[in-house]
Design a protein around this motif. Structure first.
Motif, mmCIF file in Angstrom:
data_model
loop_
_atom_site.group_PDB
_atom_site.id
_atom_site.type_symbol
_atom_site.label_atom_id
_atom_site.label_comp_id
_atom_site.label_asym_id
_atom_site.label_seq_id
_atom_site.Cartn_x
_atom_site.Cartn_y
_atom_site.Cartn_z
ATOM 1 N N ALA A 33 -20.565 45.890 5.075
ATOM 2 C CA ALA A 33 -21.259 45.792 4.266
ATOM 3 C C ALA A 33 -22.792 45.059 5.103
ATOM 4 N N PHE B 51 -25.584 38.695 7.731
ATOM 5 C CA PHE B 51 -25.280 39.513 6.633
ATOM 6 C C PHE B 51 -23.596 39.466 6.574
ATOM 7 N N THR C 103 -21.566 37.667 3.332
ATOM 8 C CA THR C 103 -20.503 38.625 2.697
ATOM 9 C C THR C 103 -19.442 37.774 2.532
ATOM 10 N N CYS D 71 -25.217 40.857 -0.718
ATOM 11 C CA CYS D 71 -24.045 40.886 0.261
ATOM 12 C C CYS D 71 -22.994 40.030 -0.342
#
Length: 291
Positions: A23, A71, A75, A119
């Motif tokens: 992701a 990120f 996530t 995310c």
């Protein structure tokens, strides 16, 4: 925020770690896709600096490199079902890394917010065996963090430029967009992108059409901050005229888009909010194909 326990990626099972990394790669790739797109009215690209004197493509690339771990972490936080204060703290730390990497230039503050929350929503869904479909992502954003997003007042330094401009000009801005589950992404830009793809015009044309759709509709606080209500009206009218002629389906569309770019540069107009939401649209589109 002192006292918050931030997530550790290495506490996750291997499959969870793999999803978080995948992701995050898509999030960074989506930001690069936005940077590389051209012609892109008033915005920094690999070709020129658009309306900006304080940033260029290299500034954005340094920012992208600095954000890659953020990120992954957000996530993972979403996978853990983290409350909004944890996500907010991750975003504030990411802003600090961005500013350190760019010498104080704000390249991606809006993207840190909207892509980070997407995310987190993707992580939440993956952790519960749910596909990261566009409709599912939006439901998760609203169900898990919608109230907190509606109450969100920005970073530790108080109101941002965008929030002050939103209040002054009675436009929604990023905070209102997120509180409503990113309607500009899910209801406007993503359908436009996919419609152009279905017409066989390819990914570049699809992204251009999605960007112009966002510019035609969005109350972009970046534009209001730089050029006031008159500048914002010019952005919307220019984008609406491009789409009314058929967008990338019209003969000579590249020339029309380049003419728009030159007009924006001459007036120092930069629809950065639309650029952030284009990156978010590209992320949602790509994520839809992940298992």
């Amino acid at each position: 925020m002192p006292g918050l326990a931030l997530p550790s990626l290495y506490a996750a099972p291997r499959a969870g770690r793999a999803f978080c990394a995948a992701a995050a790669r898509l999030a960074v790739r989506s930001l690069y896709i936005e940077l590389a797109l051209y012609p892109k009215p008033g915005l920094v690209s690999l070709v020129d600096n658009g309306s900006h004197r304080d940033m260029h493509a290299g500034t954005f690339l340094r920012s992208l490199f600095a954000l890659r771990h953020y990120f992954v972490r957000i996530t993972r936080a979403g996978m853990d079902g983290a409350p909004f204060p944890v996500l907010r703290e991750l975003g504030i730390a990411a802003e600090r890394r961005m500013l350190a990497a760019t010498g104080g230039v704000n390249t991606h503050r809006g993207a840190i917010f909207c892509l980070g929350m997407l995310c987190a929503a993707a992580g939440w869904r993956h952790g519960r065996g749910m596909a990261p479909s566009p409709a599912g992502l939006r439901r998760t954003l609203l169900a898990q963090w919608g109230h907190a997003l509606g109450m969100h007042h920005g970073g530790a330094g108080g109101q941002s430029h965008g929030q002050r401009v939103a209040a002054l000009h009675a436009v929604g801005g990023a905070r209102a967009e997120m509180a409503r589950g990113l309607p500009s992404v899910f209801e406007l830009a993503l359908p436009r992108l996919r419609s152009t793809l279905a017409a066989g015009r390819g990914e570049r044309a699809a992204r251009i059409d999605a960007l112009f759709a966002l510019m035609a509709d969005l109350g972009d606080t970046n534009v209001y901050h730089r050029a006031g209500a008159a500048g914002a009206l010019l952005v919307r009218q220019s984008a609406q005229a491009f789409l009314a002629r058929g967008g990338t389906g019209a003969d000579g569309w590249e020339r029309m888009a380049l003419d728009c770019h030159r007009r924006f540069v001459a007036r120092r107009l930069s629809p950065g909010g639309a650029a952030d939401l284009l990156a978010a649209t590209c992320f949602v589109h790509q994520l839809d194909g992940m298992a």
